[in-house]
Design an enzyme around this catalytic site. Structure first.
Site: not given
Length: 411
Positions: A146, A197
């Site tokens: 992303h 993440h």
């Protein structure tokens, strides 16, 4: 473009050579043994920071960061790009399509080479509000796709707008850059807040994204000139796409990353083949653009109403044809195949699996079997070919079939 055949051949030979060398030398395993332990330690060491950020969790922030992640996800770009093509901004659309395909390939390659874990859940709270996020959670962590994609696509979009309209006002450039940076920062923070993440994933996504963006801004005009030329474009890109299906590392454990690469590899081929065939009709710089008298909003909405059902129908038909054609051709050529998704009942020929083929047939498939063994494959996954052709057909319809329909019905 004199000598185009030479450099095209050199590129293809170079990729094929890399595939052979990396497979023979087991480079993926060597890189992984060097990088994975260090990255895993960084992920574990970053858990306290994630927990500190998640102390501020509430329903509003959950919804905000989940929605923001959907807006910059690969499925969103996939749905948005056809609308961009039909709006008359063909150059921007094809450049963003190829850029996201390149980002997807390189980012997922690094993910599967390193095979680094995501933050452990628990103690980290992981929020997967959509099916796409659940699939993302099954991938490895480093780098953050992303973050990488947002850096590249927002940066390229800003570059395109500023260069196209020649904004000399420094304040406009400043605010555009600040807006892009704010979007990247929110995405990065959101990936940590959602527990998807660690900090090392975000930093690597930022660094790799900046490098890719810088490279793309250097070569994008040359790539576009090549695509819109007639210099063996379709044949070269077909060979390139085929090689890229093999030029992909094997992860420590299976993940959806290769499926995403296969889909965007097919999309890139369909876009390139369709654009170079119909560039002078539908994709040159002089085509009507949205909000112009030649393409008012009402006509554009008509395009969307016609285009979306058409490309979905083509996607379904291309998938069905691929499911019928590929197994037939593979069996005729003696290529060992398997399927885990699209054709669950597909099995290897029983006689071939049991070693009961005649000597003549063994000779005909011997080289294919050696290729399988060289690539560490007992058989080839037919799902890869089906997915590739499915998305190639969808992308071709976006830039060739559907614009032809627009022309026919005066949209």
């Amino acid at each position: 473009m004199e000598g185009s055949g030479t450099w095209q051949g050199l590129i293809l030979v170079g990729i094929a050579t890399w595939i052979c060398l990396s497979s023979y030398l087991k480079l993926t395993h060597k890189f992984r043994s060097l990088l994975q332990p260090w990255v895993a330690r960084q992920v574990v060491g970053g858990v306290p920071l994630i927990l500190e950020i998640q102390k501020h969790q509430n329903g509003l922030l959950d919804a905000f960061f989940s929605g923001l992640s959907c807006v910059v996800s690969v499925p969103f770009y996939t749905a948005f790009l056809p609308l961009l093509f039909w709006s008359g901004h063909g150059r921007l659309a094809r450049q963003m399509t190829l850029l996201i395909a390149f980002c997807d390939y390189l980012g997922n390659c690094i993910k599967d080479v390193v095979s680094a874990p995501r933050p452990s859940c628990p103690p980290v709270r992981r929020i997967t509000a959509t099916k796409d996020e659940e699939d993302n959670a099954m991938e490895y962590g480093l780098p953050s796709s992303h973050t990488l994609n947002t850096v590249c696509l927002s940066g390229y979009l800003l570059h395109y707008v500023l260069s196209s309209y020649e904004h000399e006002n420094a304040s406009i450039q400043y605010y555009g850059f600040a807006l892009a940076c704010l979007l990247v920062a929110l995405i990065a923070l959101g990936r940590i807040y959602l527990g998807m993440h660690s900090v090392v994933d975000i930093i690597s996504g930022l660094a790799i994204g900046v490098l890719i963006l810088g490279l793309w801004l250097t070569v994008n005009e040359k790539i576009d000139d090549f695509i819109t030329s007639k210099q063996n474009v379709s044949s070269f890109w077909t060979a390139l796409s085929f090689l890229l299906l093999f030029a992909y590392p094997t992860p420590e454990h299976p993940t959806p990353s290769y499926e995403y690469h296969t889909a965007f590899n097919g999309v890139a081929l369909g876009i390139v083949a369709g654009v170079q065939q119909t560039y002078s009709q539908f994709h040159h710089e002089g085509v009507p653009r949205i909000f112009s008298p030649e393409l008012p909003v009402s006509a554009y909405l008509g395009r969307v109403m016609v285009g979306i059902p058409t490309i979905l129908l083509v996607k379904f038909c291309s998938k069905s044809l691929a499911k019928w054609i590929l197994p037939t051709v593979s069996n005729a050529l003696g290529i060992p195949i398997r399927s885990s998704t699209y054709i669950p009942r597909l099995k290897l020929d029983k006689e071939y699996a049991n070693g009961k083929k005649t000597d003549e047939v063994k000779i005909s498939v011997g080289y294919l079997q050696k290729l399988c063994e060289f690539l560490n494959q007992n058989s080839f996954d037919i799902d890869t070919g089906i997915r590739f052709l499915q998305y190639a057909g969808l992308a071709w319809s976006v830039v060739d079939l559907v614009p032809s329909l627009f022309s026919y019905i005066n949209l």
